[in-house]
Design an enzyme around this catalytic site. Structure first.
Site, PDB file in Angstrom:
ATOM      1  N   ASP A 181       1.581  -6.405   8.481  1.00 38.56           N
ATOM      2  CA  ASP A 181       0.670  -5.665   7.596  1.00 38.56           C
ATOM      3  C   ASP A 181      -0.103  -6.654   6.734  1.00 38.56           C
ATOM      4  O   ASP A 181       0.370  -7.115   5.707  1.00 38.56           O
ATOM      5  CB  ASP A 181       1.477  -4.695   6.721  1.00 38.56           C
ATOM      6  N   HIS A 204       1.995   7.488   2.319  1.00 40.33           N
ATOM      7  CA  HIS A 204       3.434   7.192   2.293  1.00 40.33           C
ATOM      8  C   HIS A 204       4.102   8.030   1.208  1.00 40.33           C
ATOM      9  O   HIS A 204       3.507   8.306   0.173  1.00 40.33           O
ATOM     10  CB  HIS A 204       3.670   5.712   1.965  1.00 40.33           C
ATOM     11  N   GLY A 205       5.352   8.411   1.451  1.00 42.01           N
ATOM     12  CA  GLY A 205       6.129   9.092   0.408  1.00 42.01           C
ATOM     13  C   GLY A 205       6.032  10.610   0.485  1.00 42.01           C
ATOM     14  O   GLY A 205       5.561  11.175   1.473  1.00 42.01           O
ATOM     15  N   ASP A 241       9.080  -2.967  10.200  1.00 43.07           N
ATOM     16  CA  ASP A 241       8.038  -2.125   9.598  1.00 43.07           C
ATOM     17  C   ASP A 241       7.404  -2.852   8.405  1.00 43.07           C
ATOM     18  O   ASP A 241       8.122  -3.370   7.540  1.00 43.07           O
ATOM     19  CB  ASP A 241       8.696  -0.807   9.143  1.00 43.07           C
ATOM     20  N   HIS A 257       1.297   6.519   9.911  1.00 45.36           N
ATOM     21  CA  HIS A 257       2.279   6.263   8.857  1.00 45.36           C
ATOM     22  C   HIS A 257       2.286   7.467   7.911  1.00 45.36           C
ATOM     23  O   HIS A 257       1.373   8.276   7.935  1.00 45.36           O
ATOM     24  CB  HIS A 257       1.900   4.989   8.087  1.00 45.36           C
ATOM     25  N   GLU A 259      -2.231  -3.149  11.002  1.00 47.01           N
ATOM     26  CA  GLU A 259      -2.889  -2.082  10.229  1.00 47.01           C
ATOM     27  C   GLU A 259      -4.305  -2.472   9.838  1.00 47.01           C
ATOM     28  O   GLU A 259      -4.554  -3.583   9.392  1.00 47.01           O
ATOM     29  CB  GLU A 259      -2.045  -1.798   8.976  1.00 47.01           C
TER      30      GLU A 259
HETATM   31 ZN   LIG Z   1       3.947   2.626   6.588  1.00 49.07          ZN
END
Ligand SMILES: [Zn+2]
Length: 294
Positions: A103, A188-189, A81, A216, A133
């Site tokens: 990425d 994210h998060g 990832d 994501h 991405e």
């Molecule tokens: Zn991600």
């Protein structure tokens, strides 16, 4: 059994479902995901993010994930990832990973394309799938698997970094990737404010690229939101922050209620709590259990 991302996402496309990708920086997170997938008999993706190599190095966690996948009674992809370089990608492939994400989204468009092409050439010659991405998926700043180059981006900037559907078409044609990580409203998060998903944009990206789309920042959404993105072309959902939080909350509660503490008990408690959390996700993504459509 160990399978590639390309194989499993083709099945998801045919059946209009999504496959959960669960970050596995520790043995407990990996075992929680595998055990739940086996109980539900659904395919899964075990991911190891480059930013989590400091939790458990690739050399240690990688062979464990590959072994768990090979011995599983369901199809399992072992995936890198947010890999930041060809060097990391090569290491993951040498370890036996069946899928990698490169990425390079923080680079200029042409540099992103060229970096991804290099990775695709190497990975495809080893029968390994590639996710890349375009646009950038930002971070809420609380937990989550961070991006390779966009750590400093906060939720407020998000819309500026959404994926352009026209550019996405060119990107996919030139790079020959197997799955596209697109930015359309998730972060994210842990979500500080309600996510606003740009479903119209997602549909256009999916129509233009004709390949599976990856979401994501996929934990913390409602059942309706999951169904909306799956019906619009999302086939891989990265799910981590809320599962990791569930594990921590269970340990916190245990510490508050018990006196004699031993570390191995934390591992068991965390695994059980993560299992409970990812079960809901897997059921929704695959249309099973209490979330099966009537
Ligand atoms: Zn991600």
């Amino acid at each position: 059994m160990l399978v590639t991302l390309k194989e499993i996402l083709a099945k998801a496309e045919a059946g209009n479902f999504a496959v959960g990708a669960f970050n596995s920086p520790t043995l407990e997170s990996a075992r929680a995901a595998i055990e739940t997938a086996e109980e539900l008999q659904v395919p899964i993706i075990l991911s190891h993010a480059e930013v989590h190599f400091e939790v458990t190095p690739l050399e240690v966690m990688g062979p464990i994930l590959v072994e768990l996948a090979k011995n599983a009674s369901v199809p399992v992809v072992v995936h890198l990832d947010h890999g930041s370089s060809l060097e990391t990608v090569k290491k993951a492939i040498d370890t036996g990973f069946s899928s990698v994400m490169i990425d390079a989204s923080h680079m200029s468009y042409e540099d992103n394309v060229n970096t991804v092409i290099e990775v695709v050439d190497y990975a495809h010659s080893h029968n390994v799938s590639v996710e890349a991405e375009l646009g950038m998926i930002t971070s809420s700043g609380i937990g989550g698997e961070e991006t390779a180059g966009g750590e400093e981006l906060t939720e407020g900037d998000a819309e500026d970094y959404y994926t352009d559907p026209e550019v996405a078409k060119d990107f996919v044609q030139r790079t020959r990737i197997d799955a596209l990580a697109a930015s359309f409203g998730t972060v994210h998060g842990i979500y500080i404010k309600e996510p606003q998903l740009d479903i119209k944009r997602l549909k256009l990206i999916s129509e233009n690229t004709k390949i599976p789309i990856v979401m994501h920042g996929g934990s913390g959404l409602s059942e309706e939101e999951y169904l909306a993105v799956i019906n619009s072309g999302v086939r891989k959902i990265n799910y981590y922050s809320y599962a990791a939080k569930a594990g921590a909350n269970a340990i916190k509660e245990y510490i508050e209620q018990n006196k004699d503490l031993f570390y191995h008990d934390f591992a068991v408690i965390a695994k059980d709590a993560i299992k409970k959390d990812v079960k809901r996700a897997m059921e929704i993504f695959s249309n099973k259990g209490q979330y099966a459509k009537k």
